[in-house]
Enzyme design. Structure first.
Site, PDB file in Angstrom:
ATOM      1  CG  ASP A 203      29.693  20.045  11.524  1.00  0.00           C
ATOM      2  OD1 ASP A 203      28.531  20.281  11.165  1.00  0.00           O
ATOM      3  OD2 ASP A 203      30.556  20.944  11.722  1.00  0.00           O
TER       4      ASP A 203
ATOM      5  CE  LYS B  41      27.767  22.848  13.709  1.00  0.00           C
ATOM      6  NZ  LYS B  41      27.492  23.590  12.468  1.00  0.00           N
TER       7      LYS B  41
ATOM      8  CG  ASN C 272      26.359  19.669  15.797  1.00  0.00           C
ATOM      9  OD1 ASN C 272      25.225  20.082  15.600  1.00  0.00           O
ATOM     10  ND2 ASN C 272      27.257  19.599  14.833  1.00  0.00           N
TER      11      ASN C 272
ATOM     12  CG  ASP D  23      24.339  17.553  13.066  1.00  0.00           C
ATOM     13  OD1 ASP D  23      24.651  18.730  12.856  1.00  0.00           O
ATOM     14  OD2 ASP D  23      23.884  16.795  12.195  1.00  0.00           O
TER      15      ASP D  23
ATOM     16  CB  THR E 123      31.112  24.458  11.359  1.00  0.00           C
ATOM     17  OG1 THR E 123      29.987  23.595  11.194  1.00  0.00           O
ATOM     18  CG2 THR E 123      30.661  25.881  11.636  1.00  0.00           C
TER      19      THR E 123
HETATM   20  N1  LIG Z   1      17.516  15.101  20.894  1.00  0.00           N
HETATM   21  C1  LIG Z   1      17.201  16.400  20.917  1.00  0.00           C
HETATM   22  N2  LIG Z   1      16.653  16.947  22.022  1.00  0.00           N
HETATM   23  C2  LIG Z   1      16.343  18.257  22.053  1.00  0.00           C
HETATM   24  N3  LIG Z   1      16.560  19.114  21.036  1.00  0.00           N
HETATM   25  C3  LIG Z   1      17.107  18.605  19.905  1.00  0.00           C
HETATM   26  C4  LIG Z   1      17.448  17.254  19.792  1.00  0.00           C
HETATM   27  N4  LIG Z   1      17.982  17.045  18.539  1.00  0.00           N
HETATM   28  C5  LIG Z   1      17.975  18.239  17.926  1.00  0.00           C
HETATM   29  N5  LIG Z   1      17.455  19.177  18.729  1.00  0.00           N
HETATM   30  C6  LIG Z   1      17.313  20.593  18.405  1.00  0.00           C
HETATM   31  O1  LIG Z   1      16.669  20.703  17.138  1.00  0.00           O
HETATM   32  C7  LIG Z   1      17.433  21.526  16.262  1.00  0.00           C
HETATM   33  C8  LIG Z   1      17.545  20.845  14.925  1.00  0.00           C
HETATM   34  O2  LIG Z   1      18.354  19.715  15.109  1.00  0.00           O
HETATM   35  P1  LIG Z   1      18.679  18.798  13.855  1.00  0.00           P
HETATM   36  O3  LIG Z   1      19.703  17.811  14.286  1.00  0.00           O
HETATM   37  O4  LIG Z   1      17.430  18.324  13.277  1.00  0.00           O
HETATM   38  O5  LIG Z   1      19.245  19.803  12.779  1.00  0.00           O
HETATM   39  P2  LIG Z   1      20.683  20.450  12.845  1.00  0.00           P
HETATM   40  O6  LIG Z   1      21.683  19.361  12.685  1.00  0.00           O
HETATM   41  O7  LIG Z   1      20.793  21.304  14.054  1.00  0.00           O
HETATM   42  O8  LIG Z   1      20.658  21.390  11.612  1.00  0.00           O
HETATM   43  P3  LIG Z   1      21.436  21.105  10.277  1.00  0.00           P
HETATM   44  O9  LIG Z   1      20.765  19.911   9.684  1.00  0.00           O
HETATM   45  O10 LIG Z   1      21.260  22.358   9.522  1.00  0.00           O
HETATM   46  O11 LIG Z   1      22.882  20.831  10.687  1.00  0.00           O
HETATM   47  C9  LIG Z   1      18.801  21.740  16.896  1.00  0.00           C
HETATM   48  O12 LIG Z   1      19.055  23.110  16.930  1.00  0.00           O
HETATM   49  C10 LIG Z   1      18.715  21.195  18.278  1.00  0.00           C
HETATM   50  O13 LIG Z   1      18.862  22.226  19.203  1.00  0.00           O
END
Ligand SMILES: Nc1ncnc2c1ncn2[C@@H]1O[C@H](COP(=O)(O)OP(=O)(O)OP(=O)(O)O)[C@@H](O)[C@H]1O
Ligand SMILES: O=C(O)C[C@H](Cc1nc2cc(Cl)cc(Cl)c2[nH]1)c1ccc(Cl)cc1
Length: 304
Positions: free
Chosen positions: A149, A151, A154, A167, A190
């Site tokens: 995934d 993109k 991520n 992700d 996606t």
């Molecule tokens: N290590 C990190 N440092 C800073 N921001 C982060 C980090 N990991 C995730 N984020 C931010 O938090 C948000 C949520 O991330 P998370 O991986 O929890 O869910 P997601 O994968 O984006 O959403 P989904 O589960 O719907 O695919 C993201 O939009 C990202 O910008």
């Protein structure tokens, strides 16, 4: 006196078990972002002052949405990754209601935000960040892991503006048996970045990430998706027939690279094992001037 790491009684010295952390060990700060099943908060470990991106998941929600396998896979894959271009997992723990991933902080946001802010990247910027993604994919695929995934949402950036791929809940570890008897998967990525083989046969290989790379390079250079239509069904039709147009202003070597990544046949995509592997991809003319070794070394922090 114990010799060579032995205990005084001559037994082998065993490492003390890593003490599981607890929520009360941290001071939680602002929300960095939210996902479908998670909230990511800045967290400072009280005893050390170290900062983490704490990805917090509600157990009830994970179980109700049948996402336990994805969480376990994310933990397993992240635990195997230790590379400058990937978000790092330092620890996990849980309390009665929640699961906690202690991750490195990617403070400079998502690649998608940067593309939207600038409209599109210039060729040098595209070359530099595409090279980082190629270097990251080379490492990931060397571990027989497919992201599935990939993109711009991520792909985050750390303080040194190095990419931090994240992700991995939908990542897949390709085993020997997968190669011999590929199994159809229920997961589809996606729409704008999904590969034709994942749409057609529900099978992904390392080449599926190379297709996504082609889409991302196109998007960095143009600010647009290569496959764009009013709905997902029409996007899928375009992908399955590999119908896209390269803008005239793209440099010829960029057009050639994207054309060799957006190949309908996954075996014909530059960078895949049957098409020259990463040596062929990293020596493509578009990457002329990239020093693949120093790429991994963080640039000296900008003197303010
Ligand atoms: N290590 C990190 N440092 C800073 N921001 C982060 C980090 N990991 C995730 N984020 C931010 O938090 C948000 C949520 O991330 P998370 O991986 O929890 O869910 P997601 O994968 O984006 O959403 P989904 O589960 O719907 O695919 C993201 O939009 C990202 O910008
Ligand atoms: O402590 C560990 O490392 C192993 C546990 C295993 C684990 N316990 C769980 C409970 C629930 Cl309800 C859901 C998942 Cl996915 C669960 N996974 C765990 C805890 C936290 C995280 Cl982020 C992942 C896995």
């Amino acid at each position: 006196m114990a010799e060579n790491g032995e205990n005084s009684d001559g037994g082998q010295k065993t490492k003390p078990p890593i003490k599981k952390k607890r929520p009360e060990d941290f001071r939680f700060g602002p929300i960095l972002g939210e996902g479908s099943y998670s909230t990511v908060k800045l967290a400072c470990e009280i005893s050390t002052g170290r900062e983490f991106a704490m990805k917090i998941l509600e157990k009830r929600h994970i179980v109700k949405e049948k996402k336990v396998p994805q969480v376990e896979r994310e933990k397993k894959v992240l635990s195997r990754l230790d590379h400058p271009f990937f978000v790092k997992l330092y620890f996990t723990f849980q309390d009665p209601e929640r699961l906690y991933f202690g991750l490195s902080v990617a403070r400079k946001g998502e690649l998608l935000s940067k593309i939207k802010q600038l409209g599109k990247f210039d060729v040098d910027c595209t070359r530099f960040y595409s090279a980082q993604i190629v270097s990251a994919l080379q490492h990931l695929h060397s571990l027989n892991i497919i992201h599935r995934d990939l993109k711009p949402e991520n792909i985050l950036f750390n303080d040194l503006m190095q990419i931090q791929i994240t992700d991995f809940g939908t990542a897949k570890e390709v085993t020997e048996s997968d190669l011999e008897t590929p199994k159809a998967s229920s997961f589809v990525g996606t729409a704008q970045y999904v590969s034709p083989e994942l749409l057609k046969d529900k099978q992904a290989g390392v080449s599926s990430d190379l297709w996504a790379l082609g889409c991302i390079i196109f998007q960095m250079l143009s600010g647009k998706f290569p496959f764009q239509a009013p709905n997902e069904y029409l996007i899928f039709q375009q992908i399955l027939s590999c119908r896209y147009e390269l803008p005239d202003y793209f440099p010829d070597d960029a057009k050639d690279l994207i054309t060799n990544l957006l190949q309908l046949d996954p075996l014909k995509r530059i960078g895949c094992p049957t098409c020259g592997g990463y040596d062929a991809l990293m020596s493509h003319p578009f990457f002329k001037g990239i020093n693949w070794d120093t790429l991994l070394i963080a640039p000296a922090p900008q003197v303010m």
